[in-house]
Design an enzyme around this catalytic site. Sequence first.
Site, mmCIF file in Angstrom:
data_model
loop_
_atom_site.group_PDB
_atom_site.id
_atom_site.type_symbol
_atom_site.label_atom_id
_atom_site.label_comp_id
_atom_site.label_asym_id
_atom_site.label_seq_id
_atom_site.Cartn_x
_atom_site.Cartn_y
_atom_site.Cartn_z
ATOM 1 N N HIS A 94 -4.705 -0.934 -4.339
ATOM 2 C CA HIS A 94 -4.611 0.236 -3.466
ATOM 3 C C HIS A 94 -5.567 0.130 -2.275
ATOM 4 O O HIS A 94 -6.674 -0.394 -2.406
ATOM 5 C CB HIS A 94 -4.923 1.511 -4.263
ATOM 6 C CG HIS A 94 -3.859 1.850 -5.242
ATOM 7 N ND1 HIS A 94 -4.113 2.082 -6.571
ATOM 8 C CD2 HIS A 94 -2.514 1.960 -5.094
ATOM 9 C CE1 HIS A 94 -2.974 2.349 -7.191
ATOM 10 N NE2 HIS A 94 -1.990 2.260 -6.321
ATOM 11 N N HIS A 96 5.782 0.174 -2.382
ATOM 12 C CA HIS A 96 4.431 0.270 -2.954
ATOM 13 C C HIS A 96 4.344 -0.490 -4.285
ATOM 14 O O HIS A 96 3.468 -1.339 -4.467
ATOM 15 C CB HIS A 96 4.095 1.752 -3.145
ATOM 16 C CG HIS A 96 2.767 2.017 -3.782
ATOM 17 N ND1 HIS A 96 1.708 2.555 -3.089
ATOM 18 C CD2 HIS A 96 2.320 1.845 -5.059
ATOM 19 C CE1 HIS A 96 0.671 2.673 -3.906
ATOM 20 N NE2 HIS A 96 1.012 2.258 -5.111
ATOM 21 N N GLU A 97 5.264 -0.194 -5.193
ATOM 22 C CA GLU A 97 5.197 -0.858 -6.506
ATOM 23 C C GLU A 97 5.449 -2.359 -6.363
ATOM 24 O O GLU A 97 4.826 -3.172 -7.059
ATOM 25 C CB GLU A 97 6.190 -0.233 -7.485
ATOM 26 C CG GLU A 97 5.887 1.220 -7.848
ATOM 27 C CD GLU A 97 4.484 1.446 -8.380
ATOM 28 O OE1 GLU A 97 3.889 0.518 -8.964
ATOM 29 O OE2 GLU A 97 3.957 2.559 -8.196
ATOM 30 N N HIS A 154 2.310 -4.121 -5.351
ATOM 31 C CA HIS A 154 1.442 -4.442 -6.495
ATOM 32 C C HIS A 154 1.903 -5.764 -7.119
ATOM 33 O O HIS A 154 1.094 -6.669 -7.345
ATOM 34 C CB HIS A 154 1.504 -3.342 -7.556
ATOM 35 C CG HIS A 154 0.701 -2.119 -7.230
ATOM 36 N ND1 HIS A 154 -0.585 -2.174 -6.746
ATOM 37 C CD2 HIS A 154 0.994 -0.799 -7.352
ATOM 38 C CE1 HIS A 154 -1.043 -0.943 -6.576
ATOM 39 N NE2 HIS A 154 -0.105 -0.086 -6.933
ATOM 40 N N TYR A 189 -3.438 6.032 -1.170
ATOM 41 C CA TYR A 189 -3.175 7.293 -1.858
ATOM 42 C C TYR A 189 -2.914 8.410 -0.833
ATOM 43 O O TYR A 189 -3.406 8.355 0.289
ATOM 44 C CB TYR A 189 -4.423 7.755 -2.617
ATOM 45 C CG TYR A 189 -4.678 7.201 -3.988
ATOM 46 C CD1 TYR A 189 -3.802 6.334 -4.625
ATOM 47 C CD2 TYR A 189 -5.841 7.569 -4.662
ATOM 48 C CE1 TYR A 189 -4.087 5.853 -5.895
ATOM 49 C CE2 TYR A 189 -6.133 7.092 -5.923
ATOM 50 C CZ TYR A 189 -5.256 6.231 -6.532
ATOM 51 O OH TYR A 189 -5.556 5.767 -7.775
#
Length: 318
Positions: free
Chosen positions: A199, A189-190, A193, A248
Amino acid sequence: MEVLFLLWSFVLFSGVTALPVDIDDTDVIIVDAGENSIDGDDFAVDVSSLGPEAFGLPQNESGDTVAEWTESSLMNPEEMGGYAEGDILMPQLGRNGMRETTSRWSNGIIPYVIDTTYTKEQRDNIMRAIADYHRLTCLRFVPHSGQTDYILIKNTNTGCWSSVGRIGGRQEVNLQAPGCVSKKGTILHELLHAIGFLHEQSRPERDDFVTIQYGNIKTGAENNFKKADAKRTYDYGVSYDYNSVMHYSEFAFSKNTQKTIVPKMKDMKLGQREGLSRGDVKKVNNMYSCKKQEPTTGWVGQVWQNFMGSKTRRSVMI
Ligand SMILES: [Zn+2]
């Protein structure tokens, strides 16, 4: 065969639809030069929708909150920080300056340095996440060897956070141990980015797919549920993906253990952190003009084609 059976059991009964973690050497997908054809320009990533709250400095308060995260927590650790949308932190351009855009990584090559303070197991988790990108996309994480632009994967007490896209120079991806390196999906996930993605639930059309329950959101955290501007975002050919590792969890920023995001499609789970979804892979490959084919060989390929590629799942996955 036994391994295959166990894998199928895992896939069929766990409800997890992301790609499994480990493969042995015989299943490694060999990438030839023809597949790895990323064009080399610095195509911009629009980060204007994040607003001024995305620009700032790392905070120990966020680290203290993430330190309380456990595997049984309702939300993901990257949803616990005090940064924009929980985990996005952009460096400022001089005095109060803000960026409108960042860049893709030239030729899909991302030089990296990993903090030496991680345990072997934590470092292995980071390397497993990197291996997934290598297996499924044309991106290549290479040990930093003097390149101007690179990421430093850090272990400071400031939570899980990254900026979006290539900033220029050294940029940091903070993965506080153990919370941010316990699950491979948080690392993926990071890194997504840093690769250039926002998101999933901030997509402009998200209200067609999920309902935000504002009454359950912590006071002051409502800003984390903003949508990106439809005119300035591009979907890279992938429709709304409930299964994205960038979505999320249902309890993100909840003040009362009630759900803050409810999918409009029945029985859909949100916020998996097991692996990249098929949509995640497709988006990365489209952003980076990668012609790499989905896996078709080895047990990874069998799962990919027979399970993730099944017609009944297709409408959900991509
Ligand atoms: Zn995030």
